[in-house]
Design a protein around this motif. Sequence first.
Motif, PDB file in Angstrom:
ATOM      1  N   UNK A 100      13.478  14.557  37.617  1.00 12.28           N
ATOM      2  CA  UNK A 100      13.396  15.362  38.831  1.00 12.28           C
ATOM      3  C   UNK A 100      14.764  15.567  39.483  1.00 12.28           C
ATOM      4  N   UNK A 101      15.779  14.914  38.958  1.00 13.54           N
ATOM      5  CA  UNK A 101      17.114  15.011  39.536  1.00 13.54           C
ATOM      6  C   UNK A 101      17.988  15.950  38.704  1.00 13.54           C
ATOM      7  N   UNK A 153      22.881  22.944  51.327  1.00 12.72           N
ATOM      8  CA  UNK A 153      23.118  21.950  50.272  1.00 12.72           C
ATOM      9  C   UNK A 153      23.980  22.554  49.173  1.00 12.72           C
ATOM     10  N   UNK A 154      23.684  23.790  48.809  1.00 12.11           N
ATOM     11  CA  UNK A 154      24.469  24.480  47.781  1.00 12.11           C
ATOM     12  C   UNK A 154      25.927  24.627  48.212  1.00 12.11           C
ATOM     13  N   UNK A 176      18.295  16.524  44.126  1.00 10.40           N
ATOM     14  CA  UNK A 176      16.917  16.718  43.671  1.00 10.40           C
ATOM     15  C   UNK A 176      16.677  18.186  43.364  1.00 10.40           C
ATOM     16  N   UNK A 177      15.866  18.448  42.368  1.00  6.42           N
ATOM     17  CA  UNK A 177      15.617  19.828  41.937  1.00  6.42           C
ATOM     18  C   UNK A 177      15.013  20.686  43.042  1.00  6.42           C
ATOM     19  N   UNK A 219      16.955   9.776  46.145  1.00  9.85           N
ATOM     20  CA  UNK A 219      16.955  11.186  46.487  1.00  9.85           C
ATOM     21  C   UNK A 219      15.547  11.753  46.519  1.00  9.85           C
ATOM     22  N   UNK A 220      14.640  11.194  45.741  1.00 11.96           N
ATOM     23  CA  UNK A 220      13.258  11.676  45.734  1.00 11.96           C
ATOM     24  C   UNK A 220      12.586  11.417  47.077  1.00 11.96           C
ATOM     25  N   UNK A 221      12.994  10.355  47.758  1.00 10.14           N
ATOM     26  CA  UNK A 221      12.437  10.045  49.078  1.00 10.14           C
ATOM     27  C   UNK A 221      13.265  10.659  50.195  1.00 10.14           C
ATOM     28  N   UNK A 222      14.232  11.496  49.837  1.00 12.95           N
ATOM     29  CA  UNK A 222      15.103  12.181  50.786  1.00 12.95           C
ATOM     30  C   UNK A 222      15.912  11.204  51.621  1.00 12.95           C
TER      31      UNK A 222
END
Length: 290
Positions: free
Chosen positions: A151-152, A274-275, A265-266, A133-136
Amino acid sequence: MNWDDARVFLALCREQTLRGAARVLAVDQATVGRRLASLERSLEATLFLRTSAGYSLTAAGEIALAAAQAMESSAAELQRRILGMDDRMSGVVRVTTTDSFAADFIIPAVAALHREEPGIEVQLQTSTQMLNLSKREADIAVRTHQPENPDLIVRRLARWGSGLFASAQYVEQRGAPEPGSAFAGHDLVIYQPYIDAGKEVFLACEPIIHGRIAMTCTSGFMVRRALAAGLGVGELPLPMGEADGLVRLWPERPPQPYDVWLVTHKDVRHTARVRAVIDALARAFSAVAP
């Protein structure tokens, strides 16, 4: 090194062949070869050794790899932060999950959301692979594994139990296994990653040493289908086994805990679309009694 060159370089590092890199980048092999040659000329260095087994990094390539990975991380962070400011209820949301969760929860949730917000496009990937998820590689993950990356953002969607199941046909023909027998005289359906882990396999806290494995499956959904077909005895989350009309065996045994986690991811959790998808998924899972 510019970012476009870095993308080509990283793809070749990871795939180790021109064909593999071209597939990942959605270009042809000749383009990858030309971009690599151009990059090596601009750096005045040989980045790869060309061998019969594929492309392997030279010492200069190792240095370039660290720089390219830093560029990738910075580019992904920029994308996440810009995305996190987006208040439009339109655009793409990438969701990764298992096939069972997709069939029973994600697809119905997205169908309900689509009636309200048709501008949101959900790209669904079903796999046991853990995307980054950090790398999208994905915006939302629904998994049974709770990550520890700070970060998640992690949210528990459900806390169920798991139990032993078989089809009514199997139980009628073969009976139920005796507790304490280690499944002697019975056929079993096993989730393949349990075996790949190299540890002793248990079903409902019972060792399988006297059972006969009829089938292993690399996905939970296929385990469900195999059990429904009468292939043997296996373990499933209680809501799924009951939804499939299977017979629960050994109900007197306390169910094993089975948690479902939603991860994002935050930097993107406040993005409107996304929400909206997160809320739709939460509603779908909350509708199932623990």
